[in-house]
Design a protein around this motif. Sequence first.
Motif, PDB file in Angstrom:
ATOM      1  N   GLU A   1     -40.317  20.951  11.170  1.00 54.08           N
ATOM      2  CA  GLU A   1     -41.044  20.975  12.446  1.00 54.08           C
ATOM      3  C   GLU A   1     -42.096  19.870  12.493  1.00 54.08           C
ATOM      4  OE1 GLU A   1     -41.378  25.526  13.820  1.00 54.08           O
ATOM      5  OE2 GLU A   1     -41.946  25.151  11.729  1.00 54.08           O
ATOM      6  N   ILE A   2     -42.762  19.639  11.377  1.00 52.54           N
ATOM      7  CA  ILE A   2     -43.782  18.588  11.314  1.00 52.54           C
ATOM      8  C   ILE A   2     -43.145  17.214  11.526  1.00 52.54           C
ATOM      9  CG2 ILE A   2     -45.397  17.405   9.759  1.00 52.54           C
ATOM     10  CD1 ILE A   2     -46.474  19.990  11.047  1.00 52.54           C
ATOM     11  N   ALA A   3     -41.980  16.986  10.945  1.00 54.47           N
ATOM     12  CA  ALA A   3     -41.298  15.701  11.116  1.00 54.47           C
ATOM     13  C   ALA A   3     -40.989  15.438  12.583  1.00 54.47           C
ATOM     14  CB  ALA A   3     -40.023  15.665  10.278  1.00 54.47           C
ATOM     15  N   VAL A   4     -40.537  16.460  13.298  1.00 57.77           N
ATOM     16  CA  VAL A   4     -40.260  16.320  14.729  1.00 57.77           C
ATOM     17  C   VAL A   4     -41.560  16.066  15.495  1.00 57.77           C
ATOM     18  CG1 VAL A   4     -39.461  17.546  16.794  1.00 57.77           C
ATOM     19  CG2 VAL A   4     -38.140  17.679  14.662  1.00 57.77           C
ATOM     20  N   ARG A   5     -42.582  16.844  15.191  1.00 61.06           N
ATOM     21  CA  ARG A   5     -43.859  16.712  15.901  1.00 61.06           C
ATOM     22  C   ARG A   5     -44.518  15.364  15.642  1.00 61.06           C
ATOM     23  NH1 ARG A   5     -46.242  21.842  17.852  1.00 61.06           N
ATOM     24  NH2 ARG A   5     -44.602  23.395  17.625  1.00 61.06           N
ATOM     25  N   ARG A   6     -44.308  14.794  14.465  1.00 61.83           N
ATOM     26  CA  ARG A   6     -44.876  13.482  14.144  1.00 61.83           C
ATOM     27  C   ARG A   6     -44.397  12.443  15.162  1.00 61.83           C
ATOM     28  NH1 ARG A   6     -44.692   8.725  11.268  1.00 61.83           N
ATOM     29  NH2 ARG A   6     -46.468   8.442   9.858  1.00 61.83           N
ATOM     30  N   GLN A   7     -43.111  12.432  15.439  1.00 61.41           N
ATOM     31  CA  GLN A   7     -42.553  11.474  16.403  1.00 61.41           C
ATOM     32  C   GLN A   7     -43.084  11.737  17.814  1.00 61.41           C
ATOM     33  OE1 GLN A   7     -41.008   8.845  15.207  1.00 61.41           O
ATOM     34  NE2 GLN A   7     -41.377   9.835  13.249  1.00 61.41           N
ATOM     35  N   ILE A   8     -43.245  13.014  18.159  1.00 64.38           N
ATOM     36  CA  ILE A   8     -43.766  13.370  19.478  1.00 64.38           C
ATOM     37  C   ILE A   8     -45.207  12.886  19.635  1.00 64.38           C
ATOM     38  CG2 ILE A   8     -44.445  15.314  20.956  1.00 64.38           C
ATOM     39  CD1 ILE A   8     -41.971  16.812  19.759  1.00 64.38           C
ATOM     40  N   VAL A   9     -46.035  13.141  18.621  1.00 62.31           N
ATOM     41  CA  VAL A   9     -47.441  12.714  18.681  1.00 62.31           C
ATOM     42  C   VAL A   9     -47.531  11.198  18.826  1.00 62.31           C
ATOM     43  CG1 VAL A   9     -49.596  12.540  17.363  1.00 62.31           C
ATOM     44  CG2 VAL A   9     -48.351  14.710  17.426  1.00 62.31           C
ATOM     45  N   LEU A  10     -46.762  10.465  18.028  1.00 58.09           N
ATOM     46  CA  LEU A  10     -46.814   9.006  18.099  1.00 58.09           C
ATOM     47  C   LEU A  10     -46.367   8.501  19.472  1.00 58.09           C
ATOM     48  CD1 LEU A  10     -45.526   8.140  14.517  1.00 58.09           C
ATOM     49  CD2 LEU A  10     -47.884   8.015  15.379  1.00 58.09           C
ATOM     50  N   ARG A  11     -45.364   9.141  20.047  1.00 55.50           N
ATOM     51  CA  ARG A  11     -44.921   8.768  21.397  1.00 55.50           C
ATOM     52  C   ARG A  11     -46.010   9.080  22.423  1.00 55.50           C
ATOM     53  NH1 ARG A  11     -40.573  11.755  21.782  1.00 55.50           N
ATOM     54  NH2 ARG A  11     -41.453  13.356  23.113  1.00 55.50           N
TER      55      ARG A  11
END
Length: 187
Positions: A42-52
Amino acid sequence: MRFPGHGRPHPADIVIGPLDLSAHVDEALAVQAVAFGLGADEIAVRRQIVLRHMAYPGARALGATTAGRLVGFVYGMPNDRTHWWSTVVEPYLRARGHDDWLDNSFVITELHVHPSYQNRGVGRGLITAITDTAVEPRSILSAIDTDSPARGLYHSLGYRDLARQVLFPSAPKPYAVMGAPLPLLRR
């Protein structure tokens, strides 16, 4: 020293200030993982979302630090009806006559405080500080639709329920969408 937005003293010399969330995304997500009970996938997915998200116009973040350690963060941006979150919540808001809240609002995208620092005013300080700088006249957010300390905080700041039982794809629990006029209420 005081938190921005209210008169309670800082616990343990916590400082709230601007956060380069793109540069500190892993540190922030570590706080979110503990606060929200997230796993590595979940953190890996959220990392990309935050950066976007941080590349969007008007996106900004604040952090709460003590002794150089991040213990909480908030980020948000001017709402845009074309963003994924808005497209999911819009039918729920429209059904209740509140879809106008998607316009001219500052959305709180994430607010998380490490459990060791919760119930000390850190979340209140973060959310009031970030919304105090918004040019929009109101703020919206979503929170798990349960009687929780987070929802209690939001209600105390003037947020009211605009839609409940909102279902996000892949989210196991329903959410409530809440909105408040700015500036947020103070104690």
